[in-house]
Motif scaffolding. Structure first.
Motif, short mmCIF file in Angstrom:
data_model
loop_
_atom_site.label_atom_id
_atom_site.label_comp_id
_atom_site.label_asym_id
_atom_site.label_seq_id
_atom_site.Cartn_x
_atom_site.Cartn_y
_atom_site.Cartn_z
N THR A 137 -0.22 -0.93 5.24
CA THR A 137 0.74 0.09 6.13
C THR A 137 1.19 1.16 5.05
N GLU A 138 1.76 2.27 5.99
CA GLU A 138 2.07 3.23 5.34
C GLU A 138 3.34 2.76 4.03
N ASP A 139 3.91 1.78 4.30
CA ASP A 139 5.18 1.42 3.68
C ASP A 139 5.03 0.01 3.08
N GLY A 140 4.04 -0.36 3.21
CA GLY A 140 3.86 -1.80 2.81
C GLY A 140 2.68 -2.47 3.06
N VAL A 141 2.73 -3.87 3.74
CA VAL A 141 1.44 -4.62 4.03
C VAL A 141 1.77 -5.49 5.14
N GLU A 142 0.85 -5.81 6.13
CA GLU A 142 1.33 -6.96 7.12
C GLU A 142 0.20 -8.06 6.95
N LEU A 143 0.69 -9.28 7.02
CA LEU A 143 -0.18 -10.31 6.52
C LEU A 143 -0.36 -11.21 7.61
N ARG B 81 2.43 -14.58 11.08
CA ARG B 81 2.29 -13.27 10.79
C ARG B 81 3.70 -12.76 9.75
N VAL B 82 3.53 -12.13 8.59
CA VAL B 82 4.55 -11.73 7.97
C VAL B 82 4.39 -10.28 7.41
N PHE B 83 5.35 -9.59 7.42
CA PHE B 83 5.34 -8.08 6.72
C PHE B 83 6.10 -8.16 5.63
N VAL B 84 5.54 -7.30 4.62
CA VAL B 84 6.54 -6.74 3.74
C VAL B 84 6.47 -5.15 3.58
N ARG B 85 7.51 -4.51 3.41
CA ARG B 85 7.65 -2.97 3.54
C ARG B 85 8.79 -2.65 2.75
N ALA B 86 8.58 -1.56 1.92
CA ALA B 86 9.79 -0.68 1.34
C ALA B 86 10.63 0.13 2.52
#
Length: 568
Positions: free
Chosen positions: A454-460, A562-567
């Protein structure tokens, strides 16, 4: 008159002079002796002392004390050489490739002395010449045990040929080269190691190309340097998670050792992209000043100004298909995704195999998520190690399939009354069970992680198919920040010095300075919040666990999470 980058030249000489100060501050009686690497360190000292002695404008230029100390070191070096011409010491007993590292330095130092024609260096020339002559037959006859050793040995043969032309020496070097240089289609050497590329394969192949007039060999080096450009991370380290050697674990790998290679080929080929890397490498300081100064004296073109630097695009995605690695960068974050483990095919942890279970890294300003791993306990086979990297739209998909087996009774014709069955390797362990003669019941665990940048991180999206078992997603952040949210892991199971949290619901953040990374959501599942390295490590009382500040999200198989990581 050729223009000179005086700032670069001075930086190299000053780094060498500082290193000489350290050598001279040590008593001559304490010169390196004995064990593996020490003969190499002794020769590095000699190379440094000679280069600094010859470096015009250096603090130690022309200082007779350097020559005296170099002679003392050379006498000690000769004493470390066995009758075979190989050096004594280490687990690789009388090793041709380990000896070659030192003899390569011997030959470059002899070339410096030959070109200088300085009478004061004549005693050193005789001593080092005798060492090179004694080693030459072993360098011609010697064998190897790693891919990069071939190029180290071929390079020492090229240097010996440069010193004294010998058709037999050249023929042996060309015999190694005839095997074909082990550059993968994605520009990585087969060992996929930054350390061995920068200190062995690339410098060796560069020298071979010089001596034998092989521009095609230089092209191989440039292809590796081009491929490495995309592996330079925001902190000016080089990604090594895909390596098959020691640098796949442990400390971050600096760009600094790449200075000479990037500088040389940026100048020779007028490459602004390589010049950008050379500038960033130089900003980290001069590593191995004895080698950088020696190369500068032997090839003054290295002191020419670099072409104008060309920075990489701010938004880019690169893939190393043979290594199964993707780096996706935009101005907000850099994402590393890796699915190239050798574990599924080899079923063992071994030097020369890619074993690192880290499948994701994220750089977001000051916050660095150094490692994301999926831990579970399935027949003691350790954490998720993806063996495939696929694409599903804009998602990068990492895939692993593991098997555990149960064994049926032996057929009547295979039974032994004395119970003395063959000691065999089952791929997880060994036992006197004649495994190959038994029918099996197979239990399969399939794991698929779809990582959508994603623009600010990643979706798993984590999909598991197999028996019921808990798993723990471990997020290990570079130390120095603090967690906001989550519950502290207090039972010590995570083996964390810097603190750890467990996220059961909602989201949490890891904050460092002005930046933060948010992650979640927690799944509400039960299970241990810890990393389990697998029986390959625990049997030895060891672990490959990472450090830093860790967070755990727990889930269970089979199912989808489902997990996300984002700035933020």
């Amino acid at each position: 008159m050729t223009e000179v980058d005086e700032a670069f030249r001075r930086a190299v000489i000053e780094a060498a002079d500082t290193a000489v100060d350290g050598v001279l501050a040590t008593a001559a009686a304490d010169v390196h002796t004995g064990y593996i690497g020490l003969y190499r360190a002794t020769m590095r000292d000699i190379k440094l002392l000679v280069a600094a002695y010859l470096a015009e404008g250096g603090r130690h230029a022309g200082d007779a004390a350097l020559v005296s100390r170099a002679v003392t070191c050379a006498e000690a070096l000769a004493g470390m050489q066995a009758a075979s011409g190989l050096f004594v010491g280490g687990d690789n007993v009388e090793s041709p490739p380990d000896t070659a590292f030192a003899i390569n330095d011997v030959c470059d130092t002899l070339e410096l002395i030959r070109r200088a024609a300085a009478p004061a260096l004549a005693p050193l020339d005789r001593l080092l010449g005798a060492v090179a002559d004694a080693a030459a037959p072993a360098m011609v006859a010697g064998g190897v045990h790693t891919p990069n050793h071939r190029w180290e040995l071929a390079a020492v043969l090229a240097r010996l040929h440069r010193r004294r032309a010998d058709p037999a020496v050249r023929a042996r070097a060309e015999q190694w080269l005839a095997e074909g240089i082990d550059l993968q289609s994605d520009g990585m050497f087969s060992e996929r190691s930054a350390n061995y590329a920068v200190f062995v394969s690339n410098p060796s192949l560069s020298l071979i190309g010089d001596v034998f007039d092989r521009p095609d060999v230089h092209d191989v080096v440039v292809r590796n340097l081009e491929a490495t450009l995309g592996l330079i991370l925001p902190d000016d380290t080089v990604e090594t998670v895909h390596s098959r050697r020691q640098d796949q674990h442990g400390e971050r790998y600096p760009l600094a050792p790449y200075l000479l290679a990037y500088r040389r080929f940026a100048i020779e080929r007028a490459r602004g992209d390589l010049a950008w890397a050379a500038e960033h490498a130089a900003a980290q300081g001069i590593v191995e000043p004895q080698t950088v100064l020696t190369e500068l004296l032997l090839d003054p073109r290295l002191a020419q100004p670099l072409p104008d630097a060309e920075s990489p695009a701010a938004t880019r995605r690169a893939e190393w298909a043979a290594s199964r690695l993707v780096v996706d960068t935009n101005p907000t974050r850099t994402l590393v995704l890796y699915g190239g483990s050798d574990y599924s095919s080899q079923r063992r942890i071994r030097s020369g195999l890619a074993n690192n279970p880290t499948f994701l890294r994220l750089f977001a300003g000051e916050v660095v998520l150094d490692s994301v791993r999926l831990s579970r306990d399935f027949f003691g086979l350790g954490p998720f190690r993806a063996a495939q990297l696929e694409h599903d739209g804009d998602a990068v998909v990492l895939v692993e399939r593991l098997e555990g087996r149960y064994y049926q009774p032996l057929a009547e014709g295979d039974r032994r009354a004395d119970g003395a069955y063959d000691l065999a390797d089952e791929s997880r362990f060994s036992a006197a069970m004649s495994f190959a003669d038994r029918q099996t019941e197979t239990v399969v665990l399939r794991t698929r992680i779809a990582a959508r940048p994603t623009e600010d991180g990643v979706e798993l999206e984590i999909t598991t198919d197999g028996p019921e078992l808990p798993w723990a997603l471990e997020l290990a952040f570079r130390a120095g920040g603090t967690f906001e949210g989550g519950a502290e892991v207090a039972d010590g199971a995570a083996e964390v010095a810097d603190g750890a949290v467990r996220l059961d619901s909602g989201t949490a953040r890891y904050r460092l300075g002005a930046g933060a990374v948010e992650f979640g959501p927690g799944t509400g599942a039960a299970g241990p919040a810890r990393y389990q390295p697998g029986e390959d490590y625990t049997y030895l009382g060891a672990t490959d666990a990472v450090g830093g500040s860790r967070a755990y999200i727990v889930g269970s198989s089979p199912g989808v999470a489902r997990v996300f990581v984002r700035a933020v």
